[in-house]
Design a protein around this motif. Structure first.
Motif, PDB file in Angstrom:
ATOM      1  N   TYR A   1       0.833  -1.200   0.000  1.00  0.00           N
ATOM      2  CA  TYR A   1       0.000   0.000   0.000  1.00  0.00           C
ATOM      3  C   TYR A   1       0.874   1.259   0.000  1.00  0.00           C
ATOM      4  N   PHE A   2       1.913   1.254   0.824  1.00  0.00           N
ATOM      5  CA  PHE A   2       2.826   2.400   0.843  1.00  0.00           C
ATOM      6  C   PHE A   2       3.662   2.443  -0.435  1.00  0.00           C
ATOM      7  N   ASN A   3       4.031   1.259  -0.931  1.00  0.00           N
ATOM      8  CA  ASN A   3       4.878   1.197  -2.125  1.00  0.00           C
ATOM      9  C   ASN A   3       4.225   1.904  -3.313  1.00  0.00           C
ATOM     10  N   GLU A   4       2.904   1.798  -3.421  1.00  0.00           N
ATOM     11  CA  GLU A   4       2.208   2.352  -4.589  1.00  0.00           C
ATOM     12  C   GLU A   4       2.450   3.853  -4.721  1.00  0.00           C
ATOM     13  N   HIS A   5       2.251   4.597  -3.637  1.00  0.00           N
ATOM     14  CA  HIS A   5       2.431   6.053  -3.759  1.00  0.00           C
ATOM     15  C   HIS A   5       3.906   6.449  -3.658  1.00  0.00           C
ATOM     16  N   TYR A   6       4.718   5.633  -2.970  1.00  0.00           N
ATOM     17  CA  TYR A   6       6.154   5.921  -2.898  1.00  0.00           C
ATOM     18  C   TYR A   6       6.782   5.847  -4.290  1.00  0.00           C
ATOM     19  N   VAL A   7       6.442   4.810  -5.052  1.00  0.00           N
ATOM     20  CA  VAL A   7       6.982   4.664  -6.401  1.00  0.00           C
ATOM     21  C   VAL A   7       6.513   5.807  -7.291  1.00  0.00           C
ATOM     22  N   HIS A   8       5.276   6.227  -7.089  1.00  0.00           N
ATOM     23  CA  HIS A   8       4.779   7.376  -7.867  1.00  0.00           C
ATOM     24  C   HIS A   8       5.638   8.610  -7.609  1.00  0.00           C
ATOM     25  N   MET A   9       6.018   8.827  -6.354  1.00  0.00           N
ATOM     26  CA  MET A   9       6.842   9.991  -6.028  1.00  0.00           C
ATOM     27  C   MET A   9       8.259   9.832  -6.585  1.00  0.00           C
ATOM     28  N   LEU A  10       8.799   8.612  -6.567  1.00  0.00           N
ATOM     29  CA  LEU A  10      10.100   8.379  -7.189  1.00  0.00           C
ATOM     30  C   LEU A  10      10.059   8.755  -8.665  1.00  0.00           C
ATOM     31  N   GLY A  11       9.001   8.354  -9.335  1.00  0.00           N
ATOM     32  CA  GLY A  11       8.864   8.639 -10.754  1.00  0.00           C
ATOM     33  C   GLY A  11       8.675  10.107 -11.047  1.00  0.00           C
ATOM     34  N   SER A  12       8.163  10.859 -10.069  1.00  0.00           N
ATOM     35  CA  SER A  12       7.953  12.281 -10.291  1.00  0.00           C
ATOM     36  C   SER A  12       9.274  13.040 -10.371  1.00  0.00           C
TER      37      SER A  12
END
Length: 306
Positions: free
Chosen positions: A161-172
């Motif tokens: 669950y945390f990984n989903e938005h963390y990866v989004h921020m990495l990609g940003s």
């Protein structure tokens, strides 16, 4: 590290979901604070939580293993300062454009920048190798801002669950990003073969790596980045984002490229380079990781970006 919550037991799903809600709540609350105060606020929160989460004990245990003569006052300081830096790094990533803008203003020092520019003129692949030090994403944001587009390899978090938005921020911060694993490695290799730049965080314990010294103790380390550099004639350049005394700004340090020889020798050189940086800035390396776990043979996936 599960990609799909359905592969977890009901208890595991509940634990991860509750943890994610707590973390998102903390991050969301801190994000309401202006950037200037947001970063130290998150550092303060994480440093105060460190004794509860076990991070302070892990910092202390790691220090006792590799620098046993460190004075107790310094150990106590690092038990607070290391989680503080980690908390700052997390909220910086979630701060998006404000963080990227500050990171892009950071000065770049060292011969590695010239080596990077020369490699780009020659359309030669580049591997930027770093560690969990300062805020490694600040270096990525800075160099992207200078026109050096790059891919990055990351390791999936255990909490889906945390990984989903963390990866989004990495990609940003920049694209593309490659998930550690067979598919991600194939994508990353294609990107590198085409003359791309990839950023790898290479200081985590990696199953199937080699047991090589770090701070005088055996630490299992992936040799895949060095193997890729040799196979595709990529320049391998150590890069670090050093947090400045104000706690908000950075200085990007780029060292001489790692000389091509063999994977073991090159990886030893990478470890030695990082160790020198850590010894100069003890509070900026993530001593919260289990860096000196025992060797366990397993298929190696390479390094990590986060």
């Amino acid at each position: 590290m599960p990609a799909d919550p359905s592969t977890l037991s009901r208890g595991e799903r509940a634990k991860y979901y509750a943890t994610n809600l707590l973390l998102r709540g903390i991050i969301g609350t801190v994000m309401l604070i202006p950037y200037r105060w947001r970063i130290p606020a998150m550092g303060w929160v994480v440093s105060r939580l460190a004794p509860i989460t076990g991070w302070a004990k892990r910092v202390r245990d790691n220090l006792a293993l590799v620098v046993p003569d460190l004075p107790e006052a310094e150990v106590a300081r690092l038990c607070r300062a290391v989680p503080d830096n980690a908390g700052r790094a997390v909220i910086e990533l979630y701060s998006g454009a404000a963080f990227a803008e500050r990171a892009r203003r950071a000065p770049v020092k060292g011969p590695g920048l010239l080596a990077l520019e020369e490699a780009r003129r020659d359309n030669r692949p580049v591997i930027l190798i770093t560690g969990h030090f300062g805020n490694y994403d600040a270096a990525r944001a800075n160099l992207i801002g200078r026109g050096h587009n790059m891919g990055a390899l990351y390791r999936r978090m255990a909490n889906p669950y945390f990984n989903e938005h963390y990866v989004h921020m990495l990609g940003s911060v920049g694209q593309p990003i490659f998930e550690q694993g067979r598919r991600g490695m194939m994508q990353m290799v294609r990107y590198l073969k085409d003359g791309g730049i990839i950023a790898i965080v290479g200081d985590l314990h990696t199953h199937g790596g080699e047991s090589l010294d770090f701070f005088g103790e055996p630490a299992v380390t992936s040799v895949v980045p060095a193997e890729l550099a040799l196979k595709y004639n990529a320049a391998m350049i150590p890069v670090y984002a050093v947090r400045r005394p104000n706690g908000l700004d950075f200085e990007i340090i780029m060292h001489e490229p790692i000389a091509h020889s063999d994977p073991i020798t090159m990886t030893k050189d990478i470890n030695a380079d990082l160790e020198k940086m850590v010894r100069s800035h003890m509070d900026q390396w993530f001593w919260i990781h289990r860096r000196w776990k025992p060797y366990m043979p397993h298929q190696d996936d390479g390094g990590d970006a986060g």
